[in-house]
Design an enzyme around this catalytic site. Structure first.
Site, PDB file in Angstrom:
ATOM      1  N   CYS A  46       0.821  -1.209   0.000  1.00 21.37           N
ATOM      2  CA  CYS A  46       0.000   0.000   0.000  1.00 21.37           C
ATOM      3  C   CYS A  46       0.858   1.264   0.000  1.00 21.37           C
ATOM      4  CB  CYS A  46      -0.944  -0.004   1.196  1.00 21.37           C
ATOM      5  SG  CYS A  46      -0.130   0.299   2.760  1.00 21.37           S
ATOM      6  N   CYS A  48       0.698   3.866   1.921  1.00 21.73           N
ATOM      7  CA  CYS A  48       1.156   4.376   3.218  1.00 21.73           C
ATOM      8  C   CYS A  48       2.365   3.603   3.733  1.00 21.73           C
ATOM      9  CB  CYS A  48       0.034   4.441   4.239  1.00 21.73           C
ATOM     10  SG  CYS A  48      -0.685   2.897   4.736  1.00 21.73           S
TER      11      CYS A  48
END
Length: 136
Positions: A46, A48
């Site tokens: 992901c 993040c």
């Protein structure tokens, strides 16, 4: 399962600075249950993880006190190893990415995805450094 060529740079971002990649249940048990402090990064694909978690972990290691052992599991890749690591992180729910600090096998500090997502890497690193100062 993600293609190896996709995740290789994400893994190497940590292993190139000394993180041990934990790929089996036994490796996770041995790493977490050993004496001293062990940092476990639950890595993921992901945004993040790329923008916040991995850079934060790298920044955090620029601290006088650091964990004795640096380890990582990759969510969505090493499924059994990740599930085993998450058992040690209970009562916190599964979260990717996440960062856990253990001392002599006991969970002493935890950052879940909601502590990582949307926060600057430097802020996350400061949080980790405070934990290192207290527990390492």
């Amino acid at each position: 399962m993600y293609p190896p060529e996709l995740i290789k740079p994400m893994i190497e971002e940590l292993t190139n600075v000394g993180f041990q990649e934990l790929k089996t249940v036994e490796a996770v048990k041995n790493a977490i249950e050993q004496k001293g402090t062990t940092l476990v990064v639950v890595n993921s694909v992901c945004g993040c993880a790329a923008r916040n978690a991995r850079p934060a972990v790298l920044y955090s290691l620029q601290n006088a006190k650091k964990p004795d052992h640096l380890t990582t599991v990759f969510a969505g890749v090493d499924r059994e190893a990740t599930e085993e690591a998450r058992q040690y992180m209970l009562p916190f729910p599964p979260s990717s990415p996440s960062i856990a600090l253990f001392k002599d096998g006991e969970l002493v500090h935890m950052l879940e995805r909601h502590h990582i997502e949307g926060r600057m890497a430097e802020v996350i690193a400061e949080n980790l450094q405070q934990a290192y100062d207290e527990f390492c």
